[in-house]
Design a protein around this motif. Structure first.
Motif, PDB file in Angstrom:
ATOM      1  N   UNK A   1      -3.416   7.191  11.778  1.00  0.00           N
ATOM      2  CA  UNK A   1      -2.488   7.284  10.475  1.00  0.00           C
ATOM      3  C   UNK A   1      -1.842   5.967  11.375  1.00  0.00           C
ATOM      4  N   UNK A   2      -2.048   5.510  12.982  1.00  0.00           N
ATOM      5  CA  UNK A   2      -0.427   4.108  13.338  1.00  0.00           C
ATOM      6  C   UNK A   2      -1.894   2.909  13.116  1.00  0.00           C
ATOM      7  N   UNK A   3      -3.155   3.692  12.748  1.00  0.00           N
ATOM      8  CA  UNK A   3      -4.265   2.155  12.883  1.00  0.00           C
ATOM      9  C   UNK A   3      -4.416   1.676  11.981  1.00  0.00           C
ATOM     10  N   UNK A   4      -3.897   2.456  10.744  1.00  0.00           N
ATOM     11  CA  UNK A   4      -3.968   2.428   9.636  1.00  0.00           C
ATOM     12  C   UNK A   4      -2.767   1.540   8.928  1.00  0.00           C
ATOM     13  N   UNK A   5      -1.181   1.971   9.391  1.00  0.00           N
ATOM     14  CA  UNK A   5      -0.456   0.667   9.344  1.00  0.00           C
ATOM     15  C   UNK A   5      -0.185   0.113   9.589  1.00  0.00           C
ATOM     16  N   UNK A   6      -1.167  -0.274  11.086  1.00  0.00           N
ATOM     17  CA  UNK A   6      -1.358  -1.478  11.166  1.00  0.00           C
ATOM     18  C   UNK A   6      -2.062  -2.411  10.981  1.00  0.00           C
ATOM     19  N   UNK A   7      -3.118  -2.463  10.491  1.00  0.00           N
ATOM     20  CA  UNK A   7      -4.034  -2.617   9.959  1.00  0.00           C
ATOM     21  C   UNK A   7      -3.133  -2.915   8.089  1.00  0.00           C
ATOM     22  N   UNK A   8      -2.466  -2.080   7.882  1.00  0.00           N
ATOM     23  CA  UNK A   8      -1.781  -2.549   6.158  1.00  0.00           C
ATOM     24  C   UNK A   8      -0.549  -3.939   6.711  1.00  0.00           C
ATOM     25  N   UNK A   9       0.057  -3.673   7.756  1.00  0.00           N
ATOM     26  CA  UNK A   9       0.919  -4.724   8.331  1.00  0.00           C
ATOM     27  C   UNK A   9      -0.114  -6.536   8.399  1.00  0.00           C
ATOM     28  N   UNK A  10      -1.237  -6.428   8.043  1.00  0.00           N
ATOM     29  CA  UNK A  10      -1.902  -7.610   8.300  1.00  0.00           C
ATOM     30  C   UNK A  10      -1.975  -7.828   7.002  1.00  0.00           C
ATOM     31  N   UNK A  11      -2.112  -6.975   6.061  1.00  0.00           N
ATOM     32  CA  UNK A  11      -2.698  -7.904   4.568  1.00  0.00           C
ATOM     33  C   UNK A  11      -1.306  -8.817   4.273  1.00  0.00           C
ATOM     34  N   UNK A  12      -2.217 -10.170   3.326  1.00  0.00           N
ATOM     35  CA  UNK A  12      -0.993 -11.163   3.531  1.00  0.00           C
ATOM     36  C   UNK A  12      -0.632 -10.739   1.816  1.00  0.00           C
ATOM     37  N   UNK A  13       0.786 -10.761   1.798  1.00  0.00           N
ATOM     38  CA  UNK A  13       1.566 -10.936   0.315  1.00  0.00           C
ATOM     39  C   UNK A  13       1.843 -12.212  -0.659  1.00  0.00           C
ATOM     40  N   UNK A  14       2.369 -11.910  -1.227  1.00  0.00           N
ATOM     41  CA  UNK A  14       2.903 -13.018  -2.815  1.00  0.00           C
ATOM     42  C   UNK A  14       4.163 -13.287  -1.482  1.00  0.00           C
ATOM     43  N   UNK A  15       4.550 -14.732  -1.670  1.00  0.00           N
ATOM     44  CA  UNK A  15       5.694 -14.517  -1.394  1.00  0.00           C
ATOM     45  C   UNK A  15       7.003 -14.593  -2.299  1.00  0.00           C
ATOM     46  N   UNK A  16       7.813 -14.565  -1.898  1.00  0.00           N
ATOM     47  CA  UNK A  16       8.666 -13.953  -2.909  1.00  0.00           C
ATOM     48  C   UNK A  16      10.340 -13.655  -2.230  1.00  0.00           C
ATOM     49  N   UNK A  17      11.804 -14.320  -3.046  1.00  0.00           N
ATOM     50  CA  UNK A  17      12.617 -13.757  -3.044  1.00  0.00           C
ATOM     51  C   UNK A  17      13.319 -11.984  -2.498  1.00  0.00           C
ATOM     52  N   UNK A  18      13.972 -11.837  -0.797  1.00  0.00           N
ATOM     53  CA  UNK A  18      14.412 -11.799  -1.009  1.00  0.00           C
ATOM     54  C   UNK A  18      16.796 -11.034  -0.718  1.00  0.00           C
ATOM     55  N   UNK A  19      16.921 -10.022  -1.462  1.00  0.00           N
ATOM     56  CA  UNK A  19      17.818 -10.281  -1.244  1.00  0.00           C
ATOM     57  C   UNK A  19      18.452  -9.075  -0.261  1.00  0.00           C
ATOM     58  N   UNK A  20      19.973  -8.922   0.669  1.00  0.00           N
ATOM     59  CA  UNK A  20      20.221  -8.277   1.407  1.00  0.00           C
ATOM     60  C   UNK A  20      21.859  -8.589   2.205  1.00  0.00           C
TER      61      UNK A  20
END
Length: 81
Positions: free
Chosen positions: A36-55
């Protein structure tokens, strides 16, 4: 660049991976938590789309930022057992 490390730990009668003070779900086996940790670490490496965030910041003010989709952390899985 951000560097994050997942650790494998005993947790709640089973095993989990941990990032900082946050635990994953509990797994029945050490091997399942490690996978599970290896899967989560690999998913963190996947690039996404540039997006706006509000917080909302710590002072209660709302902030708008642009989050680049290719700004991914370096990840590690540490198993000290």
């Amino acid at each position: 660049m951000t560097d994050i490390t997942y650790s494998i730990v005993e947790h709640d009668g089973g095993w989990a991976y941990k990032l900082g003070d946050v635990f994953s779900e509990t797994f029945a086996s050490h091997e399942a938590a490690l996978n599970g940790a290896k899967r989560a670490a690999a998913e963190q490496q996947v690039a996404g789309e540039t997006t706006g965030i509000s917080y909302e910041d710590e002072k209660g003010r709302w902030r708008d930022e642009l989050s680049p989709g290719d700004d991914r952390p370096t990840t590690h899985v540490v198993d000290k057992t």
